[in-house]
Structures are given as C-alpha cells and as structure tokens.
Design an enzyme around this catalytic site. Sequence first.
Site, PDB file in Angstrom:
ATOM      1  N   LEU A  83       0.807  -1.230   0.000  1.00 40.66           N
ATOM      2  CA  LEU A  83       0.000   0.000   0.000  1.00 40.66           C
ATOM      3  C   LEU A  83       0.831   1.266   0.000  1.00 40.66           C
ATOM      4  O   LEU A  83       0.290   2.356  -0.212  1.00 40.66           O
ATOM      5  CB  LEU A  83      -0.959  -0.010   1.208  1.00 40.66           C
ATOM      6  N   ALA A  84       2.136   1.161   0.275  1.00 41.49           N
ATOM      7  CA  ALA A  84       2.980   2.367   0.294  1.00 41.49           C
ATOM      8  C   ALA A  84       2.951   3.011  -1.083  1.00 41.49           C
ATOM      9  O   ALA A  84       3.148   2.350  -2.100  1.00 41.49           O
ATOM     10  CB  ALA A  84       4.407   2.004   0.674  1.00 41.49           C
ATOM     11  N   TYR A 151      -0.349   9.541 -11.738  1.00 39.67           N
ATOM     12  CA  TYR A 151      -0.674   8.610 -10.641  1.00 39.67           C
ATOM     13  C   TYR A 151      -1.365   7.357 -11.183  1.00 39.67           C
ATOM     14  O   TYR A 151      -0.972   6.226 -10.870  1.00 39.67           O
ATOM     15  CB  TYR A 151      -1.570   9.339  -9.632  1.00 39.67           C
ATOM     16  N   VAL A 194     -12.819  13.872   1.027  1.00 35.41           N
ATOM     17  CA  VAL A 194     -13.929  14.810   1.131  1.00 35.41           C
ATOM     18  C   VAL A 194     -14.865  14.466   2.283  1.00 35.41           C
ATOM     19  O   VAL A 194     -15.411  15.357   2.936  1.00 35.41           O
ATOM     20  CB  VAL A 194     -14.690  14.894  -0.225  1.00 35.41           C
TER      21      VAL A 194
HETATM   22  N1  LIG Z   1      -7.618   6.005  -0.049  1.00 38.56           N
HETATM   23  C1  LIG Z   1      -8.185   5.719  -1.215  1.00 38.56           C
HETATM   24  O1  LIG Z   1      -9.315   6.092  -1.468  1.00 38.56           O
HETATM   25  C2  LIG Z   1      -7.426   4.929  -2.258  1.00 38.56           C
HETATM   26  C3  LIG Z   1      -8.047   4.658  -3.476  1.00 38.56           C
HETATM   27  C4  LIG Z   1      -7.367   3.915  -4.436  1.00 38.56           C
HETATM   28  C5  LIG Z   1      -6.090   3.447  -4.168  1.00 38.56           C
HETATM   29  N2  LIG Z   1      -5.505   3.731  -2.970  1.00 38.56           N
HETATM   30  C6  LIG Z   1      -4.152   3.212  -2.723  1.00 38.56           C
HETATM   31  O2  LIG Z   1      -4.137   2.554  -1.473  1.00 38.56           O
HETATM   32  C7  LIG Z   1      -2.845   2.718  -0.876  1.00 38.56           C
HETATM   33  C8  LIG Z   1      -2.980   3.260   0.534  1.00 38.56           C
HETATM   34  O3  LIG Z   1      -3.648   4.512   0.496  1.00 38.56           O
HETATM   35  P1  LIG Z   1      -4.036   5.311   1.820  1.00 38.56           P
HETATM   36  O4  LIG Z   1      -5.240   6.097   1.500  1.00 38.56           O
HETATM   37  O5  LIG Z   1      -4.035   4.386   2.972  1.00 38.56           O
HETATM   38  O6  LIG Z   1      -2.819   6.331   1.889  1.00 38.56           O
HETATM   39  P2  LIG Z   1      -1.869   6.771   3.093  1.00 38.56           P
HETATM   40  O7  LIG Z   1      -1.096   7.961   2.645  1.00 38.56           O
HETATM   41  O8  LIG Z   1      -2.636   6.862   4.362  1.00 38.56           O
HETATM   42  O9  LIG Z   1      -0.865   5.529   3.205  1.00 38.56           O
HETATM   43  C9  LIG Z   1       0.303   5.419   2.429  1.00 38.56           C
HETATM   44  C10 LIG Z   1       1.430   5.027   3.347  1.00 38.56           C
HETATM   45  O10 LIG Z   1       2.606   4.812   2.563  1.00 38.56           O
HETATM   46  C11 LIG Z   1       3.704   5.424   3.212  1.00 38.56           C
HETATM   47  N3  LIG Z   1       4.681   5.768   2.174  1.00 38.56           N
HETATM   48  C12 LIG Z   1       4.557   6.728   1.225  1.00 38.56           C
HETATM   49  N4  LIG Z   1       5.646   6.740   0.443  1.00 38.56           N
HETATM   50  C13 LIG Z   1       6.472   5.771   0.894  1.00 38.56           C
HETATM   51  C14 LIG Z   1       7.748   5.292   0.503  1.00 38.56           C
HETATM   52  N5  LIG Z   1       8.413   5.856  -0.527  1.00 38.56           N
HETATM   53  N6  LIG Z   1       8.307   4.275   1.191  1.00 38.56           N
HETATM   54  C15 LIG Z   1       7.652   3.717   2.255  1.00 38.56           C
HETATM   55  N7  LIG Z   1       6.448   4.129   2.674  1.00 38.56           N
HETATM   56  C16 LIG Z   1       5.855   5.139   2.003  1.00 38.56           C
HETATM   57  C17 LIG Z   1       3.136   6.634   3.940  1.00 38.56           C
HETATM   58  O11 LIG Z   1       3.942   7.051   5.027  1.00 38.56           O
HETATM   59  C18 LIG Z   1       1.784   6.086   4.389  1.00 38.56           C
HETATM   60  O12 LIG Z   1       1.869   5.475   5.678  1.00 38.56           O
HETATM   61  C19 LIG Z   1      -2.038   3.600  -1.817  1.00 38.56           C
HETATM   62  O13 LIG Z   1      -1.264   2.759  -2.650  1.00 38.56           O
HETATM   63  C20 LIG Z   1      -3.104   4.302  -2.644  1.00 38.56           C
HETATM   64  O14 LIG Z   1      -2.624   4.666  -3.918  1.00 38.56           O
HETATM   65  C21 LIG Z   1      -6.139   4.460  -2.005  1.00 38.56           C
END
Ligand SMILES: NC(=O)c1ccc[n+]([C@@H]2O[C@H](COP(=O)([O-])OP(=O)(O)OC[C@H]3O[C@@H](n4cnc5c(N)ncnc54)[C@H](O)[C@@H]3O)[C@@H](O)[C@H]2O)c1
Length: 322
Positions: A83-84, A151, A194
């Site tokens: 997920l990072a 992205y 949002v």
């Molecule tokens: N939230 C949503 O609605 C949504 C929708 C589609 C996809 N996603 C995907 O789900 C995943 C998690 O999203 P989220 O909403 O929990 O985001 P979030 O920002 O809360 O979590 C991402 C985590 O990754 C860590 N991170 C970022 N860059 C990093 C790196 N270079 N090395 C190590 N760690 C790193 C951050 O510190 C954070 O803890 C992401 O891949 C995102 O693209 C989220």
Amino acid sequence: MSARRLLGMHALVTGGAGFIGSHIVDALLARGDTVTVVDNLSSGRTSRLPGPGKVDVEVIDITDAAAVSAVVARTRPDVIFHLAAQIDVRASVDDPARDAAINIGGTINLLTAALPVGAKLVFASTGGALYGTEAPVPSDEQVPPAPEAPYGTAKQCVEHYLDLFNRLHSTRHTALRLGNVFGPRQDPAGEAGVIAIFSGRIHQSQQPTIFGDGFQTRDYVYVGDVVAAFLAAAAHTAGGVWNIGAGQETSVLDLVKYIGQAAGRDVTPLFAPARPGEMQRSALNADAARRDLGWRATTPIEEGIARVYAWVRDGQPERAHP
Ligand SMILES: NC(=O)c1ccc[n+]([C@@H]2O[C@H](COP(=O)([O-])OP(=O)(O)OC[C@H]3O[C@@H](n4cnc5c(N)ncnc54)[C@H](O)[C@@H]3O)[C@@H](O)[C@H]2O)c1
C-alpha cells in the site's frame, strides 16, 4: 516449519502506518498472523498501530532497493500487502518522475525482493483514477484504462509488471482497483478525503464547500470492506485484477445529506467553481470480485459515513476501528 508458521501466516504490509494499511495490520493481528510494517512515515504514523511488541515496524523507503531486499529476505513473508505509495494525484502531475520513482520503482523493488522467498504481492491499485472520462459507469475490469494523470498511469504500469511476473515466474500477484476508500483514520488528502473534510466542517457548524454543482459521483467504499477484500485476495489461489467498490454512484450532494443526517441537522453547502479536469461520474462494477473472491461491499454508505462522523466528533482518535 517455524513456530510462527504454525500460528498463522507472516505478512509484510508496506504503507502499514497509513490509513488503509493500518486497518489491514489490525485485521491480520486479530486473526493471529504476525506482521512486519514497512513505511517511511512520510504521511503514515506509528500511533495508528498497536503498541510496541505487537508489530515489527521497519522505517524504510521502498525506493531503497537494498533495504527492501534485506527486510524481505530477513522476514520471509508469505504475503506482501503493498500500500505504500505517493497518493496525491495533483503531486503526480507536478512531478511525474518522483511519482514514478516511488509508485513504479518502489514496487519493482518489492517484486524483485519477493521472488526468492515466494511471497505473493497484493497491490493497492486504483479504480477511481484508472478508467477514463469516457468509460461506461459502472466500469468493469474489461474497460480499457485511460488514466488522466501520472498517478493512474503508474498504477496501470505496475499492473503490467504484476502480470509479467505472473507469466514469467508463475507468481500469483494481484491488483485490487480500489474505489474511493473512506473510514476512520483517513487522511483528508486521500481520494475519499472529502468525507472527512466535510464531517469536520459540519461538526464545527461550518458550511462545506462543494466544487462544481455537487452532482459529480464516485464509488465510495468503506475501509472495513476493503480490508476484507485484501484478505480474500491473499487467500485466493490465483492472481488477477479485481475492482473493489460498492458498485454504486454517490454524489457530493448525497455525501452532504448523509453527513447532515449523522450530525442530526440540515446542512446548506457553499458552492465554488468546478475544479478543471474533474471527472463527472465514476463507479466500479465489482461483480468479478464477488464471483471469484466471494467478496462484496456490505457496509451501507449511510452507516459508514455515520462512523466517520462519530470519529471526527470524537477528535479523530488514531486507533479508531471501522
Ligand atoms: N484512499 C483511497 O481512497 C485509495 C483509493 C485507491 C487506491 N488507494 C491506494 O491505497 C494505498 C494506501 O492509500 P491510503 O489512503 O491508505 O494512503 P496513506 O497515505 O494513508 O498511506 C500510504 C502510506 O505509505 C507510506 N509511504 C509513502 N511513500 C512511501 C515510501 N516511498 N516508502 C515507504 N512508505 C511510504 C506513507 O507514510 C503512508 O503510511 C495507496 O497505494 C493508494 O494509492 C487508495
């Protein structure tokens, strides 16, 4: 077989200190698995995680190939929940090279490290930022991706890498194309931020501002349901690509109405000019996940929104559960 394997599987969760990742960590620990979190804490916070001794936290940047390789070789996970990511769509437009370095390069580091230990990767792709403006609504997995920003292009590129590894190395890597995930612990900057932003304003008796006419729709899917999808994908014998969404369109005006219901009052929003390039409609057809993974979203949107509102009202506690 080690003692830990008898108790459950060992999972590595990248981005485990983030919104969705920390909820996955909780679910894994609750069922007896052991967990290593890899996170650079750029937006994640260890305060979202259970206390010391419950989870191994490795502060590592996924762009650091040597560090990624070392932690995967040492912990030998059965599954890597990946997920990072750099999650800011606008930042990806401003600096596509940085976005690609993290979202593509970082994932390749994990795929390479996973190979010798035979770990399955379950990747958080996007549904909301992958299908183009011309896509039928709801979009199923057969709709050709047409992302509107780096992205989404990076997520699409990673999906190709997963497929390549599956064909070349008989791995079972999987991509889940997530809708707009919402729930307690969410960062307002995320794809479904949002709901947290509006909840905060309405709780403070301020009017939320809608950009555009408010009729634009998204597929909002509750974080507890998304966690269940990750666990189902990890247990599935095959790899693949699945949409993970509620399958229904919810407008921004609907969100305001549901948050108002949670707050117990009518809310009159303010309106501001539409953001340029914003998609008008989006929703995911998740029938394939239902058929193949036995998964479907079960949390009604009103109920999920009521839980986010309660979390905001309670001061956004870091350890709030879905
Ligand atoms: N939230 C949503 O609605 C949504 C929708 C589609 C996809 N996603 C995907 O789900 C995943 C998690 O999203 P989220 O909403 O929990 O985001 P979030 O920002 O809360 O979590 C991402 C985590 O990754 C860590 N991170 C970022 N860059 C990093 C790196 N270079 N090395 C190590 N760690 C790193 C951050 O510190 C954070 O803890 C992401 O891949 C995102 O693209 C989220």
